[in-house]
Write an enzyme that holds these catalytic residues in place. Structure first.
Site, PDB file in Angstrom:
ATOM      1  N   ASN A   9       0.881  -1.174   0.000  1.00 28.61           N
ATOM      2  CA  ASN A   9       0.000   0.000   0.000  1.00 28.61           C
ATOM      3  C   ASN A   9       0.914   1.217   0.000  1.00 28.61           C
ATOM      4  O   ASN A   9       1.462   1.587   1.029  1.00 28.61           O
ATOM      5  CB  ASN A   9      -0.893  -0.015   1.249  1.00 28.61           C
ATOM      6  CG  ASN A   9      -1.686   1.263   1.394  1.00 28.61           C
ATOM      7  OD1 ASN A   9      -1.832   2.023   0.441  1.00 28.61           O
ATOM      8  ND2 ASN A   9      -2.211   1.504   2.597  1.00 28.61           N
ATOM      9  N   TRP A  10       1.082   1.782  -1.185  1.00 24.73           N
ATOM     10  CA  TRP A  10       2.031   2.893  -1.306  1.00 24.73           C
ATOM     11  C   TRP A  10       1.505   4.180  -0.672  1.00 24.73           C
ATOM     12  O   TRP A  10       2.263   5.124  -0.479  1.00 24.73           O
ATOM     13  CB  TRP A  10       2.334   3.160  -2.786  1.00 24.73           C
ATOM     14  CG  TRP A  10       3.101   2.074  -3.488  1.00 24.73           C
ATOM     15  CD1 TRP A  10       3.528   0.868  -2.957  1.00 24.73           C
ATOM     16  CD2 TRP A  10       3.531   2.080  -4.852  1.00 24.73           C
ATOM     17  NE1 TRP A  10       4.194   0.148  -3.920  1.00 24.73           N
ATOM     18  CE2 TRP A  10       4.213   0.859  -5.091  1.00 24.73           C
ATOM     19  CE3 TRP A  10       3.407   2.988  -5.912  1.00 24.73           C
ATOM     20  CZ2 TRP A  10       4.768   0.537  -6.338  1.00 24.73           C
ATOM     21  CZ3 TRP A  10       3.954   2.675  -7.148  1.00 24.73           C
ATOM     22  CH2 TRP A  10       4.629   1.457  -7.357  1.00 24.73           C
ATOM     23  N   LYS A  11       0.213   4.252  -0.417  1.00 20.95           N
ATOM     24  CA  LYS A  11      -0.411   5.472   0.113  1.00 20.95           C
ATOM     25  C   LYS A  11      -0.142   6.660  -0.820  1.00 20.95           C
ATOM     26  O   LYS A  11      -0.062   6.453  -2.022  1.00 20.95           O
ATOM     27  CB  LYS A  11       0.067   5.749   1.539  1.00 20.95           C
ATOM     28  CG  LYS A  11      -0.015   4.516   2.437  1.00 20.95           C
ATOM     29  CD  LYS A  11       0.177   4.837   3.881  1.00 20.95           C
ATOM     30  CE  LYS A  11       0.201   3.545   4.678  1.00 20.95           C
ATOM     31  NZ  LYS A  11       0.129   3.757   6.107  1.00 20.95           N
ATOM     32  N   HIS A  97      -9.309   1.303   4.741  1.00 24.45           N
ATOM     33  CA  HIS A  97      -8.064   1.567   5.472  1.00 24.45           C
ATOM     34  C   HIS A  97      -8.343   2.548   6.606  1.00 24.45           C
ATOM     35  O   HIS A  97      -9.153   3.472   6.459  1.00 24.45           O
ATOM     36  CB  HIS A  97      -7.007   2.126   4.516  1.00 24.45           C
ATOM     37  CG  HIS A  97      -5.639   2.106   5.112  1.00 24.45           C
ATOM     38  ND1 HIS A  97      -5.223   3.063   6.021  1.00 24.45           N
ATOM     39  CD2 HIS A  97      -4.624   1.235   4.991  1.00 24.45           C
ATOM     40  CE1 HIS A  97      -3.992   2.776   6.399  1.00 24.45           C
ATOM     41  NE2 HIS A  97      -3.600   1.674   5.798  1.00 24.45           N
ATOM     42  N   GLU A  99      -6.757   4.977   7.667  1.00 26.03           N
ATOM     43  CA  GLU A  99      -6.533   6.384   7.319  1.00 26.03           C
ATOM     44  C   GLU A  99      -7.747   6.964   6.609  1.00 26.03           C
ATOM     45  O   GLU A  99      -8.092   8.133   6.788  1.00 26.03           O
ATOM     46  CB  GLU A  99      -5.251   6.511   6.471  1.00 26.03           C
ATOM     47  CG  GLU A  99      -4.013   6.274   7.335  1.00 26.03           C
ATOM     48  CD  GLU A  99      -2.807   5.739   6.597  1.00 26.03           C
ATOM     49  OE1 GLU A  99      -2.768   5.764   5.355  1.00 26.03           O
ATOM     50  OE2 GLU A  99      -1.880   5.261   7.297  1.00 26.03           O
ATOM     51  N   GLU A 169      -5.535  -4.742  10.526  1.00 25.49           N
ATOM     52  CA  GLU A 169      -4.511  -3.724  10.714  1.00 25.49           C
ATOM     53  C   GLU A 169      -4.783  -2.957  12.005  1.00 25.49           C
ATOM     54  O   GLU A 169      -5.559  -1.979  12.001  1.00 25.49           O
ATOM     55  CB  GLU A 169      -4.524  -2.743   9.538  1.00 25.49           C
ATOM     56  CG  GLU A 169      -4.222  -3.383   8.196  1.00 25.49           C
ATOM     57  CD  GLU A 169      -3.590  -2.380   7.250  1.00 25.49           C
ATOM     58  OE1 GLU A 169      -2.504  -2.669   6.763  1.00 25.49           O
ATOM     59  OE2 GLU A 169      -4.157  -1.303   7.038  1.00 25.49           O
ATOM     60  N   GLY A 175       2.455   2.344  10.684  1.00 26.19           N
ATOM     61  CA  GLY A 175       3.421   3.423  10.514  1.00 26.19           C
ATOM     62  C   GLY A 175       4.095   3.844  11.801  1.00 26.19           C
ATOM     63  O   GLY A 175       4.781   4.865  11.844  1.00 26.19           O
ATOM     64  N   SER A 215       3.393  -2.116  10.414  1.00 23.57           N
ATOM     65  CA  SER A 215       4.843  -2.176  10.639  1.00 23.57           C
ATOM     66  C   SER A 215       5.421  -3.563  10.355  1.00 23.57           C
ATOM     67  O   SER A 215       6.344  -4.004  11.038  1.00 23.57           O
ATOM     68  CB  SER A 215       5.187  -1.707  12.060  1.00 23.57           C
ATOM     69  OG  SER A 215       4.774  -0.360  12.241  1.00 23.57           O
ATOM     70  N   GLY A 236       2.743  -1.160   4.275  1.00 24.56           N
ATOM     71  CA  GLY A 236       2.822   0.259   3.962  1.00 24.56           C
ATOM     72  C   GLY A 236       4.261   0.669   3.685  1.00 24.56           C
ATOM     73  O   GLY A 236       4.792   0.457   2.591  1.00 24.56           O
ATOM     74  N   GLY A 237       4.910   1.229   4.696  1.00 21.34           N
ATOM     75  CA  GLY A 237       6.256   1.800   4.532  1.00 21.34           C
ATOM     76  C   GLY A 237       7.239   0.880   3.829  1.00 21.34           C
ATOM     77  O   GLY A 237       7.984   1.315   2.928  1.00 21.34           O
TER      78      GLY A 237
HETATM   79  C1  PEP Z   1      -0.774   0.246   6.083  1.00 22.26           C
HETATM   80  O1  PEP Z   1      -0.954   1.445   6.109  1.00 22.26           O
HETATM   81  O2  PEP Z   1      -1.578  -0.484   5.470  1.00 22.26           O
HETATM   82  C2  PEP Z   1       0.383  -0.282   6.787  1.00 22.26           C
HETATM   83  C3  PEP Z   1       0.358  -1.529   7.157  1.00 22.26           C
HETATM   84  O3  PEP Z   1       1.406   0.586   7.027  1.00 22.26           O
HETATM   85  P1  PEP Z   1       2.848   0.265   7.677  1.00 22.26           P
HETATM   86  O4  PEP Z   1       3.310  -1.055   7.086  1.00 22.26           O
HETATM   87  O5  PEP Z   1       3.722   1.396   7.264  1.00 22.26           O
HETATM   88  O6  PEP Z   1       2.642   0.172   9.142  1.00 22.26           O
END
Ligand code: PEP
Length: 252
Positions: A9-11, A97, A99, A169, A175, A215, A236-237
């Site tokens: 998930n590049w956001k 999500h 966010e 999640e 994040g 994470s 994500g990251g």
């Molecule tokens: C996400 O936003 O879906 C996510 C899992 O982010 P991160 O891996 O950066 O915690």
């Protein structure tokens, strides 16, 4: 038998040229890796879908939008419909999500509408759910997750539900660098699978892919993925660099 999936998930990251390059790197790494024990999907901004689709082999790397509209078409300035997403050649959409729920007030009812439109457009849905830190501390996390899943998904019949992937999640792990322990994640994944058994029966529950997100990185992915109900990750990251993303893909 259910699929293992690692989805990025590049956001709101990367320009189109940067995104195409990252997608090409992932595509080449997947091609070079040969037989993998999971499917690979990348979730990219709307602006990138067409160019990224042209840069990847969709049979090797799935392509997801990160959202879609809750309307089919018309006077909704700035919105992108599920059919528009599908017309780019993308085959998935990430919905719910935290966010989007948190910053854009996406409710359980709104997400139900989006799920229906996405499935009608032929997209597979990666449906996110998860509790906040306050909810976990208050001990309401099971109820929160159940409400999100029941309210936005359980109107689907089993045939439609076959196109849904669930991503657990915990918001406190997204994040933040703080990962749920493999045991904490497994506990929730087993709970979710239990909900699916009650609603759809053993076969559908067994066939449903449930991802962990929060994470997740190459150093902790193998421990998470070793758990019986954790079928991969939403990343994500660590999906913003091909080598760290592939470090998770190859953790299976
Ligand atoms: C996400 O936003 O879906 C996510 C899992 O982010 P991160 O891996 O950066 O915690």
């Amino acid at each position: 038998m259910r699929k293992n999936i690692v989805a990025g998930n590049w956001k709101m990251n990367t320009t189109v040229p940067e995104g195409v390059q990252l997608a090409q790197e992932v595509n080449d790494a997947v091609a070079a890796a040969g037989t993998l024990k999971c499917d690979v999907v990348i979730g990219v901004p709307f602006t990138h879908l067409t160019a990224v689709r042209a840069a990847i082999d969709i049979d090797k790397v799935g392509l997801a939008a990160e959202n879609c509209a809750n309307h089919t078409s018309g006077a909704y300035t700035g919105e992108v419909s599920a059919a528009m997403v599908a017309s780019t050649g993308a085959n998935y959409v990430i919905l719910g999500h935290s966010e989007r729920r948190g910053y854009y007030n996406e409710t359980i009812e709104l997400l139900k509408e989006k799920v229906d439109l996405a499935l009608t457009a032929g997209l597979k849905v990666i449906f996110c759910c998860g509790e906040s830190l306050e909810e976990r501390k208050a001990g309401t996390h099971f109820d929160v997750i159940k409400n999100e899943i029941v309210g936005s998904l359980f109107h689907l019949d089993a045939e439609a539900f076959a196109n849904v992937v669930i991503a657990y999640e915990p918001i406190w792990a997204i994040g933040t660098g703080e990962t749920a322990t493999a045991e904490q994640a497994q506990e929730i994944h087993a709970f979710i699978r239990g909900l699916l058994v009650e609603k759809y029966g053993n076969t559908v529950a067994d066939d449903t892919t449930i991802l962990y997100g929060g994470s997740c990185k190459p150093s902790n992915a193998a421990e998470l993925f070793a758990k019986p109900d954790i079928d991969g990750g939403l990343i994500g990251g660590a999906s913003l660099k091909a080598d760290s993303f592939m470090g998770i893909v190859t953790a299976f």
